[in-house]
Design a protein around this motif. Structure first.
Motif, PDB file in Angstrom:
ATOM      1  N   ARG A 162      60.671  31.573  78.362  1.00  0.00           N
ATOM      2  CA  ARG A 162      60.715  30.252  77.745  1.00  0.00           C
ATOM      3  C   ARG A 162      62.080  29.647  77.898  1.00  0.00           C
ATOM      4  O   ARG A 162      63.096  30.298  77.710  1.00  0.00           O
ATOM      5  CB  ARG A 162      60.396  30.375  76.252  1.00  0.00           C
ATOM      6  CG  ARG A 162      58.953  30.183  75.940  1.00  0.00           C
ATOM      7  CD  ARG A 162      58.512  28.734  76.052  1.00  0.00           C
ATOM      8  NE  ARG A 162      58.612  28.008  74.802  1.00  0.00           N
ATOM      9  CZ  ARG A 162      59.051  26.768  74.710  1.00  0.00           C
ATOM     10  NH1 ARG A 162      59.486  26.135  75.765  1.00  0.00           N
ATOM     11  NH2 ARG A 162      59.096  26.160  73.544  1.00  0.00           N
ATOM     12  N   TYR A 177      63.905  27.263  75.968  1.00  0.00           N
ATOM     13  CA  TYR A 177      63.913  26.454  74.752  1.00  0.00           C
ATOM     14  C   TYR A 177      64.871  25.286  74.908  1.00  0.00           C
ATOM     15  O   TYR A 177      65.956  25.429  75.442  1.00  0.00           O
ATOM     16  CB  TYR A 177      64.334  27.318  73.554  1.00  0.00           C
ATOM     17  CG  TYR A 177      63.359  28.423  73.260  1.00  0.00           C
ATOM     18  CD1 TYR A 177      62.188  28.148  72.564  1.00  0.00           C
ATOM     19  CD2 TYR A 177      63.601  29.713  73.687  1.00  0.00           C
ATOM     20  CE1 TYR A 177      61.286  29.160  72.298  1.00  0.00           C
ATOM     21  CE2 TYR A 177      62.708  30.732  73.430  1.00  0.00           C
ATOM     22  CZ  TYR A 177      61.554  30.451  72.731  1.00  0.00           C
ATOM     23  OH  TYR A 177      60.666  31.448  72.466  1.00  0.00           O
ATOM     24  N   ARG A 190      64.090  19.659  70.559  1.00  0.00           N
ATOM     25  CA  ARG A 190      62.815  18.953  70.550  1.00  0.00           C
ATOM     26  C   ARG A 190      63.024  17.447  70.521  1.00  0.00           C
ATOM     27  O   ARG A 190      64.055  16.950  70.080  1.00  0.00           O
ATOM     28  CB  ARG A 190      61.984  19.404  69.359  1.00  0.00           C
ATOM     29  CG  ARG A 190      62.547  18.995  68.031  1.00  0.00           C
ATOM     30  CD  ARG A 190      61.853  19.784  66.944  1.00  0.00           C
ATOM     31  NE  ARG A 190      62.120  19.201  65.642  1.00  0.00           N
ATOM     32  CZ  ARG A 190      61.762  19.777  64.516  1.00  0.00           C
ATOM     33  NH1 ARG A 190      61.142  20.942  64.522  1.00  0.00           N
ATOM     34  NH2 ARG A 190      62.031  19.209  63.368  1.00  0.00           N
ATOM     35  N   ARG A 205      57.631  16.408  70.928  1.00  0.00           N
ATOM     36  CA  ARG A 205      57.758  16.512  72.379  1.00  0.00           C
ATOM     37  C   ARG A 205      58.711  17.651  72.728  1.00  0.00           C
ATOM     38  O   ARG A 205      59.697  17.877  72.034  1.00  0.00           O
ATOM     39  CB  ARG A 205      58.332  15.211  72.946  1.00  0.00           C
ATOM     40  CG  ARG A 205      57.319  14.082  72.978  1.00  0.00           C
ATOM     41  CD  ARG A 205      57.958  12.860  73.619  1.00  0.00           C
ATOM     42  NE  ARG A 205      57.000  11.778  73.774  1.00  0.00           N
ATOM     43  CZ  ARG A 205      56.138  11.705  74.786  1.00  0.00           C
ATOM     44  NH1 ARG A 205      56.121  12.663  75.718  1.00  0.00           N
ATOM     45  NH2 ARG A 205      55.304  10.691  74.883  1.00  0.00           N
ATOM     46  N   GLU A 242      58.097  20.784  72.564  1.00  0.00           N
ATOM     47  CA  GLU A 242      57.894  21.973  71.741  1.00  0.00           C
ATOM     48  C   GLU A 242      56.602  22.694  72.102  1.00  0.00           C
ATOM     49  O   GLU A 242      55.620  22.043  72.456  1.00  0.00           O
ATOM     50  CB  GLU A 242      57.694  21.516  70.290  1.00  0.00           C
ATOM     51  CG  GLU A 242      58.853  21.760  69.377  1.00  0.00           C
ATOM     52  CD  GLU A 242      58.436  21.479  67.926  1.00  0.00           C
ATOM     53  OE1 GLU A 242      59.012  22.113  67.055  1.00  0.00           O
ATOM     54  OE2 GLU A 242      57.540  20.657  67.679  1.00  0.00           O
ATOM     55  N   ILE A 243      56.613  24.001  71.941  1.00  0.00           N
ATOM     56  CA  ILE A 243      55.347  24.723  71.872  1.00  0.00           C
ATOM     57  C   ILE A 243      55.227  25.238  70.446  1.00  0.00           C
ATOM     58  O   ILE A 243      56.077  25.975  69.971  1.00  0.00           O
ATOM     59  CB  ILE A 243      55.299  25.920  72.849  1.00  0.00           C
ATOM     60  CG1 ILE A 243      55.468  25.439  74.289  1.00  0.00           C
ATOM     61  CG2 ILE A 243      53.978  26.673  72.707  1.00  0.00           C
ATOM     62  CD1 ILE A 243      55.415  26.559  75.311  1.00  0.00           C
ATOM     63  N   ASP A 249      55.256  26.468  79.440  1.00  0.00           N
ATOM     64  CA  ASP A 249      56.691  26.238  79.341  1.00  0.00           C
ATOM     65  C   ASP A 249      57.081  24.993  80.141  1.00  0.00           C
ATOM     66  O   ASP A 249      57.868  24.165  79.699  1.00  0.00           O
ATOM     67  CB  ASP A 249      57.449  27.458  79.873  1.00  0.00           C
ATOM     68  CG  ASP A 249      58.948  27.267  79.786  1.00  0.00           C
ATOM     69  OD1 ASP A 249      59.440  26.987  78.673  1.00  0.00           O
ATOM     70  OD2 ASP A 249      59.623  27.374  80.823  1.00  0.00           O
ATOM     71  N   ALA A 306      56.278  21.859  78.261  1.00  0.00           N
ATOM     72  CA  ALA A 306      57.269  21.584  77.225  1.00  0.00           C
ATOM     73  C   ALA A 306      58.537  21.010  77.859  1.00  0.00           C
ATOM     74  O   ALA A 306      59.134  20.063  77.348  1.00  0.00           O
ATOM     75  CB  ALA A 306      57.584  22.857  76.451  1.00  0.00           C
ATOM     76  N   ALA A 355      54.017  17.746  74.397  1.00  0.00           N
ATOM     77  CA  ALA A 355      53.934  18.537  73.176  1.00  0.00           C
ATOM     78  C   ALA A 355      52.767  19.511  73.299  1.00  0.00           C
ATOM     79  O   ALA A 355      51.717  19.143  73.792  1.00  0.00           O
ATOM     80  CB  ALA A 355      53.729  17.621  71.979  1.00  0.00           C
ATOM     81  N   CYS A 386      56.532  30.514  71.248  1.00  0.00           N
ATOM     82  CA  CYS A 386      56.559  29.320  70.414  1.00  0.00           C
ATOM     83  C   CYS A 386      57.928  29.003  69.826  1.00  0.00           C
ATOM     84  O   CYS A 386      58.699  29.892  69.497  1.00  0.00           O
ATOM     85  CB  CYS A 386      55.553  29.456  69.276  1.00  0.00           C
ATOM     86  SG  CYS A 386      53.886  29.529  69.896  1.00  0.00           S
ATOM     87  N   ASP A 387      58.193  27.696  69.676  1.00  0.00           N
ATOM     88  CA  ASP A 387      59.385  27.243  68.979  1.00  0.00           C
ATOM     89  C   ASP A 387      59.184  27.382  67.479  1.00  0.00           C
ATOM     90  O   ASP A 387      60.095  27.723  66.746  1.00  0.00           O
ATOM     91  CB  ASP A 387      59.652  25.762  69.273  1.00  0.00           C
ATOM     92  CG  ASP A 387      59.914  25.522  70.737  1.00  0.00           C
ATOM     93  OD1 ASP A 387      61.074  25.338  71.098  1.00  0.00           O
ATOM     94  OD2 ASP A 387      58.938  25.535  71.518  1.00  0.00           O
TER      95      ASP A 387
END
Lengths: 328, 508
Positions: B252, B254, B257, B283, B285-286, B444, B447, B452, B467-468
């Motif tokens: 991921r 990250y 967001r 937007r 984000e997972i 990923d 994102a 979103a 996930c975030d």
């Protein structure tokens, strides 16, 4: 990664094989007919066969669309009858200008188709039941209206669509049939609506979750089937110049047989109009051949029955063979 | 002769179908009382091998010994008489027969000289059988009406009505929750204690050390190796299955967001038991949606997508309220839902890859209502390449693709709508590790492009790895919102099961 296009070729081959199987069956029947009777291949007889097939094919187009989307329209024969009755009454008894009568009949066909679609899509009555029920009610009305009488002898202007000739050579039923088939093919293969009808028949849940208005599509399919039944009714009465309350009684099952002989899936989502046309021609060619050879009427139904089963059998065998190739 | 120590020995089994060598000299054995796990990606040959064992396929070459005796003819009846039972992933129960009838389906006890079925005896025997396995199932309930876990128990009991020596279980835990899995494992141990050998097929690597004694791995129809379950790490299992090292399943990137893309306010629906759900997905984000099966996660996604109606609450998509519409409206506004049941809700199996991919984008691609071949081909080919969908061509039927590729077709369908907000319901269920990794990578990617993503999953590793933020649901409500640092397996489970003060009951 897209590999070679061998799979595409296999699928095309299979569709082709199944199509060729049907086409081959038709060709063999024609050869047999030609060998057995001198007049079979005469221009007049061929024109006769296709004209006879036209009503079946017009109904078949509607039926194919209904079956691809949801299920058979068993009411088609009754819709054909009532629309023919109404149109001829308007022309004959009320003296209404014939195009208006034809439009009224088409509108009635569409309305009855809408009723079918509404019962199926919005209320949830299976098509087999709802259209069968409607058939009884509509035939009942036809009897009530005609009370056993026959209406006959119409104006030549009204009759043109059934017994006239385009450019003095092509019988009008064939012209109407070709227009309907071309239009239907265009709709099924080249338009968004056609694609959505297949999607609804293939998987109604997935189609809905993909944003297809599935209820509307089912209603549309049955409206089309109703309109085409009305059109078939007009062509038929204009041709035979008479109408009685049971005129459409023996059409529906042969038409559905033609659709299945043409490779349309009984569970929906798959089928072609070309297949239906060939299926209808097979049935008509055999009926014509038996007429020419004066086959005892006792045998005719048996022959037709065996033929229907054989044609579908060829189709299923082809599909199975294909499945085996593709499973590997 | 086979080796007497083994219940089952398969030696050098080869099976070809036109154009494909499904099994190439594969060997496999099984001892009495053992759980032997069969591992491999979809298409590795596991099912073919098991179908040979169950008598459904005749091998081209190779030998099969059961109890040391060579098996010389292959048909399902014969295999059954030799003590082979198989429980397929899709159960073979008759839905509108009751449990007892299902258990004795192929040899119902008769009475009155064979004229009538002996219902009383069937129920008695069925009850005794279920009790001996410590299973509680009502023998008079219809198979259709009992939960999946119980249906599975019925399948086990059904197999036991024959003189069972070898039981094949294909993905037995695929649709079970944790508690049910424990019960299943107890049952399996009970069976092995009786000397029955179990062939266990599963994609859930984490459960294998818990139940398996030995592991055999297949790849592309070939035998890769056999080892004791205790000696293999999960990483090593994956390597053996894929034939390469999968460095990191979850990769991921990250990023901070963006603005809120999907906002749900006070959503309630009596029909599906959702109550006062609030959530936001931004937007970039997972966001994970965790919880037990039946906690309302799928129902929530369906309500947001307007598949099912909801009574109260507001859904805001990209800053605009998504009023009561239908899926069509939601799609047009940029929402996508990849449903949990791929075959029933995601795909039309008898249609082609191309027809499936454009199904949700017809009005976007062809606003005038007329199809254009070129346009369709371009869009579809683009996603087929981008998602590396392995298909011989875009006109291939969806049903001929493997599970992972089918799932990618569904994914392509939603990418093709150019949605901004994606909801994924169990996106990797029943697909193999290789395809899983690819799907994670695409999420990923989404994102990173500022879309979103809301992901429902019962696989905690994937929730935690991807996930975030994580929402946890229980009984139709959201009971916790955890960020990446707080979301551990233990915390999520604790919230999902309900802590000490939980269970106020659902408002009725």
């Amino acid at each position: 990664m897209t590999k070679t296009s061998s799979g595409v070729r296999i699928r095309a081959d299979a569709a082709l094989l199944a199509g060729l199987g049907r086409f081959g069956a038709l060709a063999i029947l024609i050869v047999v007919g030609a060998l057995a009777s001198d007049v079979f291949l005469s221009g007049r007889n061929i024109s006769n066969i296709v004209t006879n097939a036209s009503v079946i094919i017009i109904l078949g187009v509607g039926q194919t669309i209904a079956i691809i989307t949801n299920g058979p329209d068993l009411s088609a024969g009754s819709v054909l009858t009532i629309c023919a009755v109404i149109a001829t009454l308007m022309v004959k008894q009320l003296g209404i200008f014939f195009p208006i009568a034809i439009l009224a009949a088409l509108a009635l066909g569409m309305f009855l188709g809408f009723l079918n679609g509404y019962m199926i899509a919005r209320i949830g009555i299976p098509s087999f039941i709802s259209t069968y029920g409607l058939q009884w009610a509509v035939f009942g009305f036809a009897y009530v209206i005609l009370k056993g009488y026959v209406i006959y002898d119409f104006d030549t202007s009204f009759r043109f669509i059934g017994n006239g000739y385009l450019f003095g050579t092509i019988p009008m039923p064939i012209v109407v049939m070709l227009l309907v088939v071309t239009g239907g093919m265009f709709m099924l293969r080249r338009t968004v609506v056609g694609r959505e009808l297949y999607a609804v028949g293939a998987n109604r849940v997935a189609a809905r979750m993909s944003g297809v208005d599935t209820e509307k599509k089912i209603i549309q399919a049955f409206i089309l089937s109703g309109a085409l039944a009305a059109l078939a009714g007009i062509v038929l009465v204009a041709r035979i110049n008479a109408v009685q309350a049971d005129i459409g009684k023996n059409y529906v099952l042969p038409v559905i047989a033609a659709v299945f002989m043409g490779g349309t899936s009984p569970t929906g989502g798959r089928g072609t109009l070309l297949g239906t046309v060939i299926g209808a021609l097979i049935i008509t060619v055999v009926q014509n051949g038996m007429n020419l050879l004066a086959v005892d009427s006792v045998w005719r139904d048996a022959v037709i029955g065996v033929l229907i089963i054989l044609t579908v059998l060829i189709d299923i065998t082809m599909q199975k063979r294909l499945a085996r190739i593709q499973a590997a | 002769m086979g080796t007497p120590e083994y219940l089952l020995e398969m030696r050098n089994i080869t099976k070809t179908f036109p154009g494909v060598r499904a099994l190439d000299g594969v060997s496999f054995d099984l001892r009495p009382g053992e759980v032997h796990v069969l591992l491999g990606e979809n298409g590795a040959g596991k099912s073919t091998l098991m179908k040979v064992l169950a008598g459904a396929y005749i091998p081209d070459s190779g030998e099969l010994y059961i109890d040391g005796r060579l098996v010389d003819h292959f048909n399902p009846r014969h295999a059954q008489s030799l003590g082979v039972g198989i429980i397929y992933q899709e159960f073979n129960l008759v839905p509108y027969l009751n449990v007892a009838h299902n258990i004795f389906i192929d040899h119902m006890p008769r009475t009155l000289g064979g004229l009538a079925l002996d219902h009383a005896r069937m129920h008695r025997d069925a009850e005794a059988l279920l009790k001996s396995l410590d299973m509680r199932v009502d023998t008079r309930a219809l198979a259709h009406d009992i939960p999946v876990a119980q249906q599975q128990m019925v399948e086990v009991a059904k197999a036991l009505t024959h003189d069972l020596k070898i039981l094949i279980m294909d993905e037995p835990t695929a649709s079970l929750c944790d508690r049910e899995i424990e019960q299943l494992f107890r049952t399996i141990r009970e069976l092995t204690a009786r000397g029955i050998g179990i062939v266990y097929i599963s994609h859930r690597l984490q459960e294998i050390p818990l139940i398996g004694d030995r592991i055999t791995v297949l790849r592309d129809g070939r035998y890769v190796g056999t080892a004791n379950a205790a000696d293999l790490t999960q990483e090593r299992m994956v390597e053996m299955m894929v034939g390469r090292e999968i460095s990191n399943l979850f990769n991921r990137s990250y990023r901070p967001r963006g603005e809120p893309a999907l906002r749900v306010k006070d959503l309630s629906s009596r029909g599906t038991g959702l109550s006062n759900v609030n959530l936001t997905v931004h937007r970039g984000e997972i966001v994970g949606l965790a919880g037990l099966v039946g906690s309302g996660r799928t129902e929530l996604a369906r309500a947001i997508f307007h598949v099912d109606p909801h009574e109260t609450g507001e859904i805001e998509l990209l800053g605009k309220s998504l009023a009561k519409e239908d899926p069509k409206g939601a799609i047009r506004r940029g929402l996508a839902l990849l449903p949990e049941d791929r075959k029933r809700q995601g795909l039309a199996l008898i249609l082609s890859v191309a027809e499936n991919v454009v199904m949700a984008s017809l009005s976007r691609l062809f606003p005038r209502g007329f199809l254009r071949n070129r346009r369709e081909q371009e869009s579809v080919s683009k996603y087929v390449q981008e998602l590396r969908i392995s298909t011989p061509g875009i006109r291939q039927f969806a049903k001929n693709l493997s599970g992972g590729n089918q799932q990618k077709v569904v994914l392509a369908k939603w990418l093709c709508t150019e949605a901004e907000v994606f909801m994924f319901d169990e996106p990797t269920r029943g697909i193999d590790v290789g395809a899983k990794q690819e799907i994670y990578a695409f999420m990923d990617d989404l994102a990173r492009q500022g879309k979103a993503v809301l992901m429902i999953s019962s696989e905690l590793p994937e929730i935690i790895g991807l996930c975030d933020r994580v929402y946890v649901m229980r009984e139709g409500s959201i009971v916790a919102e955890l960020d990446r640092t707080e979301a551990t397996q233990e915390t999520i489970i604790a919230y999902a099961m309900g802590g000490v003060c939980a269970d106020e009951g659902r408002a009725s």
